[in-house]
Design a protein around this motif. Structure first.
Motif, PDB file in Angstrom:
ATOM      1  N   LYS A  48      -7.140 -73.494 -11.241  1.00  0.00           N
ATOM      2  CA  LYS A  48      -8.186 -74.193 -11.988  1.00  0.00           C
ATOM      3  C   LYS A  48      -9.128 -74.878 -11.017  1.00  0.00           C
ATOM      4  N   GLN A  49     -10.427 -74.846 -11.378  1.00  0.00           N
ATOM      5  CA  GLN A  49     -11.401 -75.629 -10.642  1.00  0.00           C
ATOM      6  C   GLN A  49     -11.253 -77.095 -11.061  1.00  0.00           C
ATOM      7  N   ASN A  50     -11.642 -78.005 -10.204  1.00  0.00           N
ATOM      8  CA  ASN A  50     -11.536 -79.429 -10.534  1.00  0.00           C
ATOM      9  C   ASN A  50     -12.738 -79.882 -11.362  1.00  0.00           C
ATOM     10  N   VAL A  51     -12.838 -79.268 -12.504  1.00  0.00           N
ATOM     11  CA  VAL A  51     -13.889 -79.594 -13.471  1.00  0.00           C
ATOM     12  C   VAL A  51     -13.201 -79.723 -14.816  1.00  0.00           C
ATOM     13  N   CYS A  52     -13.600 -80.703 -15.624  1.00  0.00           N
ATOM     14  CA  CYS A  52     -12.998 -80.848 -16.951  1.00  0.00           C
ATOM     15  C   CYS A  52     -14.065 -80.709 -18.028  1.00  0.00           C
TER      16      CYS A  52
ATOM     17  N   PHE B 171     -20.910 -73.726 -15.201  1.00  0.00           N
ATOM     18  CA  PHE B 171     -21.018 -73.095 -13.885  1.00  0.00           C
ATOM     19  C   PHE B 171     -22.287 -73.551 -13.174  1.00  0.00           C
ATOM     20  N   GLU B 172     -23.382 -73.583 -13.921  1.00  0.00           N
ATOM     21  CA  GLU B 172     -24.657 -74.008 -13.344  1.00  0.00           C
ATOM     22  C   GLU B 172     -24.603 -75.468 -12.885  1.00  0.00           C
ATOM     23  N   MET B 173     -23.955 -76.307 -13.690  1.00  0.00           N
ATOM     24  CA  MET B 173     -23.895 -77.741 -13.351  1.00  0.00           C
ATOM     25  C   MET B 173     -23.150 -77.985 -12.051  1.00  0.00           C
ATOM     26  N   TYR B 174     -22.084 -77.237 -11.846  1.00  0.00           N
ATOM     27  CA  TYR B 174     -21.204 -77.543 -10.712  1.00  0.00           C
ATOM     28  C   TYR B 174     -21.151 -76.437  -9.681  1.00  0.00           C
ATOM     29  N   LYS B 175     -21.971 -75.417  -9.874  1.00  0.00           N
ATOM     30  CA  LYS B 175     -21.983 -74.288  -8.941  1.00  0.00           C
ATOM     31  C   LYS B 175     -20.556 -73.754  -8.696  1.00  0.00           C
ATOM     32  N   THR B 176     -19.848 -73.693  -9.808  1.00  0.00           N
ATOM     33  CA  THR B 176     -18.458 -73.254  -9.749  1.00  0.00           C
ATOM     34  C   THR B 176     -18.363 -71.874 -10.371  1.00  0.00           C
TER      35      THR B 176
ATOM     36  N   PHE C  69     -22.807 -89.229 -27.237  1.00  0.00           N
ATOM     37  CA  PHE C  69     -23.297 -88.996 -25.870  1.00  0.00           C
ATOM     38  C   PHE C  69     -23.619 -90.245 -25.060  1.00  0.00           C
ATOM     39  N   SER C  70     -23.698 -91.419 -25.692  1.00  0.00           N
ATOM     40  CA  SER C  70     -24.110 -92.590 -24.915  1.00  0.00           C
ATOM     41  C   SER C  70     -23.044 -93.003 -23.908  1.00  0.00           C
ATOM     42  N   ALA C  71     -21.761 -92.996 -24.299  1.00  0.00           N
ATOM     43  CA  ALA C  71     -20.702 -93.396 -23.346  1.00  0.00           C
ATOM     44  C   ALA C  71     -20.595 -92.417 -22.180  1.00  0.00           C
ATOM     45  N   PRO C  72     -20.546 -91.113 -22.422  1.00  0.00           N
ATOM     46  CA  PRO C  72     -20.496 -90.209 -21.258  1.00  0.00           C
ATOM     47  C   PRO C  72     -21.721 -90.342 -20.360  1.00  0.00           C
ATOM     48  N   TYR C  73     -22.862 -90.681 -20.969  1.00  0.00           N
ATOM     49  CA  TYR C  73     -24.075 -90.884 -20.165  1.00  0.00           C
ATOM     50  C   TYR C  73     -23.878 -92.059 -19.194  1.00  0.00           C
ATOM     51  N   THR C  74     -23.339 -93.161 -19.729  1.00  0.00           N
ATOM     52  CA  THR C  74     -23.141 -94.334 -18.859  1.00  0.00           C
ATOM     53  C   THR C  74     -22.073 -94.075 -17.801  1.00  0.00           C
ATOM     54  N   LEU C  75     -21.125 -93.170 -18.084  1.00  0.00           N
ATOM     55  CA  LEU C  75     -20.065 -92.861 -17.116  1.00  0.00           C
ATOM     56  C   LEU C  75     -20.485 -91.786 -16.114  1.00  0.00           C
ATOM     57  N   GLY C  76     -21.664 -91.237 -16.292  1.00  0.00           N
ATOM     58  CA  GLY C  76     -22.135 -90.224 -15.354  1.00  0.00           C
ATOM     59  C   GLY C  76     -21.613 -88.822 -15.632  1.00  0.00           C
ATOM     60  N   TRP C  77     -21.123 -88.590 -16.868  1.00  0.00           N
ATOM     61  CA  TRP C  77     -20.697 -87.239 -17.235  1.00  0.00           C
ATOM     62  C   TRP C  77     -21.930 -86.387 -17.541  1.00  0.00           C
ATOM     63  N   ASN C  78     -21.756 -85.098 -17.510  1.00  0.00           N
ATOM     64  CA  ASN C  78     -22.733 -84.204 -18.109  1.00  0.00           C
ATOM     65  C   ASN C  78     -22.384 -84.021 -19.585  1.00  0.00           C
TER      66      ASN C  78
ATOM     67  N   LEU D 262     -12.757 -70.303 -20.374  1.00  0.00           N
ATOM     68  CA  LEU D 262     -12.526 -71.525 -19.588  1.00  0.00           C
ATOM     69  C   LEU D 262     -11.045 -71.769 -19.296  1.00  0.00           C
ATOM     70  N   GLN D 263     -10.194 -71.300 -20.204  1.00  0.00           N
ATOM     71  CA  GLN D 263      -8.758 -71.545 -20.050  1.00  0.00           C
ATOM     72  C   GLN D 263      -8.300 -70.994 -18.706  1.00  0.00           C
ATOM     73  N   ASP D 264      -7.498 -71.728 -18.013  1.00  0.00           N
ATOM     74  CA  ASP D 264      -6.969 -71.346 -16.679  1.00  0.00           C
ATOM     75  C   ASP D 264      -8.014 -71.435 -15.569  1.00  0.00           C
ATOM     76  N   ARG D 265      -9.257 -71.749 -15.894  1.00  0.00           N
ATOM     77  CA  ARG D 265     -10.291 -71.857 -14.860  1.00  0.00           C
ATOM     78  C   ARG D 265     -10.811 -73.282 -14.725  1.00  0.00           C
ATOM     79  N   ALA D 266     -10.715 -74.041 -15.825  1.00  0.00           N
ATOM     80  CA  ALA D 266     -11.147 -75.441 -15.801  1.00  0.00           C
ATOM     81  C   ALA D 266     -10.101 -76.249 -16.565  1.00  0.00           C
ATOM     82  N   TYR D 267     -10.083 -77.542 -16.349  1.00  0.00           N
ATOM     83  CA  TYR D 267      -9.269 -78.421 -17.181  1.00  0.00           C
ATOM     84  C   TYR D 267      -9.997 -78.603 -18.502  1.00  0.00           C
ATOM     85  N   LEU D 268      -9.213 -78.669 -19.573  1.00  0.00           N
ATOM     86  CA  LEU D 268      -9.806 -78.784 -20.907  1.00  0.00           C
ATOM     87  C   LEU D 268      -9.310 -80.047 -21.589  1.00  0.00           C
TER      88      LEU D 268
END
Ligand SMILES: [Mg+2]
Length: 231
Positions: free
Chosen positions: A3-7, A224-229, A179-188, A103-109
Motif C-alpha cells: 500500500k502507498q502511504n495515502v489514505c 494519483f494526481e494529488m500525490y503523484k502516486t 469539507f470544512s474540517a478536512p480543509y482546516t487539517l490540510g486534507w484534500n 484502491l483496495q490494496d494500493r491505498a489505506y481506506l
C-alpha cells in the motif's frame, strides 16, 4: 502489492449508495409494521409522498395525520425505531465497486460517517462493506455533538493511520458539513455530486473541495494526481 502511504476516506450516505434508497427501504419497513401491528394501511405511501415533497423531521406524525389517525408519541417513537433498526435494501453503486476495487490494496481506506450507529452499521452490512476499510468511524458512537463538521472523526483517522503522514483525501457529498474540517487539517477533498442525491442542488464554496465529480470512477486517478502516486 504494498500500500502507498495515502489514505482515501469515504463518506457513506449519497457517496457510496443513494440515500433515497435507504429512505424508501425504511418507509417500507415502517409501513409493514403499521399494517401488521396497527391494521393501518398506506403509511409507506404517505411517508414517501411527504419526503418527496421535501418534508423533514416529522414525517411519521404527518403521515398519521394524513391517514386521519391521531398522533401518538409512543407509536411515532416506535416507527422511528423500526426505521432506524431495519435491515435496509440498498446497493453499492457500480462506480463505487470499481473505485474500491482499484484502491483496495494500493491505498489505506477509511470510512467517516455521522448518524445513528445501529443504522449506519446496518447500512455497512447491507452494502457488504464491513471489514473493507482500515478504519471506520461512526461519529454517532460518540454523540451527536461530534457529527461533522466536528474535527474529532478526522483527527481519529489521522491517529489510526499515522503512516499516511497527512496524506488524506476525503470523498463526500455535502458541502454544508463535510469539507470544512478536512480543509482546516490540510486534507484534500473530492466532492461527489450524484444525480438524485439529496444535496445535489448545493454548490460547494470554491477551495473547500479540490474536485467535483458526478460519481467515483475517476477518484483513483484524481488521488494519483494529488500525490503523484502510481496506482
Ligand atoms: Mg453524505
Amino acid at each position: 502489492m504494498n500500500k502507498q502511504n495515502v489514505c482515501v476516506v469515504f463518506d457513506l450516505d449519497d457517496t457510496l449508495y443513494l440515500e433515497r434508497d435507504y429512505v424508501r427501504s425504511g418507509f417500507r419497513a415502517v409501513g409493514i409494521w403499521c399494517a401488521e401491528r396497527l391494521g393501518l394501511e398506506g403509511v409507506q405511501e404517505q411517508a414517501q409522498a411527504l419526503f418527496d415533497q421535501g418534508r423533514r423531521g416529522d414525517i411519521f406524525d404527518a403521515a398519521l395525520d394524513r391517514l386521519g389517525v391521531g398522533r401518538d408519541a409512543k407509536t411515532v417513537s416506535t416507527m422511528v425505531q423500526i426505521y432506524r433498526h431495519h435491515a435496509p435494501h440498498i446497493n453499492l453503486l457500480p462506480d463505487v465497486v470499481k473505485c474500491l476495487a482499484r484502491l483496495q490494496d494500493r491505498a489505506y481506506l477509511g470510512l467517516l460517517t455521522d448518524g445513528n450507529a445501529v443504522s449506519q452499521w446496518a447500512k455497512i452490512d447491507a452494502l457488504g462493506l464491513r471489514g473493507r476499510f482500515d478504519t471506520t468511524v461512526i461519529t454517532g458512537e460518540w454523540g451527536i455533538e461530534f457529527f461533522r463538521p466536528h474535527v474529532r472523526g478526522y483527527r481519529y483517522l489521522e491517529s489510526q493511520l499515522g503512516m499516511c503522514r497527512g496524506r488524506f483525501v476525503y470523498v463526500a457529498d455535502n458541502p454544508i458539513k463535510d469539507f470544512s474540517a478536512p480543509y482546516t487539517l490540510g486534507w484534500n477533498a473530492i466532492r461527489v455530486r450524484r444525480p438524485a442525491s439529496l444535496h445535489e442542488h448545493l454548490k460547494c464554496s470554491s477551495g473547500l473541495a479540490c474536485s467535483e465529480v458526478s460519481d467515483l470512477e475517476s477518484v483513483p486517478d484524481l488521488v494519483f494526481e494529488m500525490y503523484k502516486t502510481q496506482f
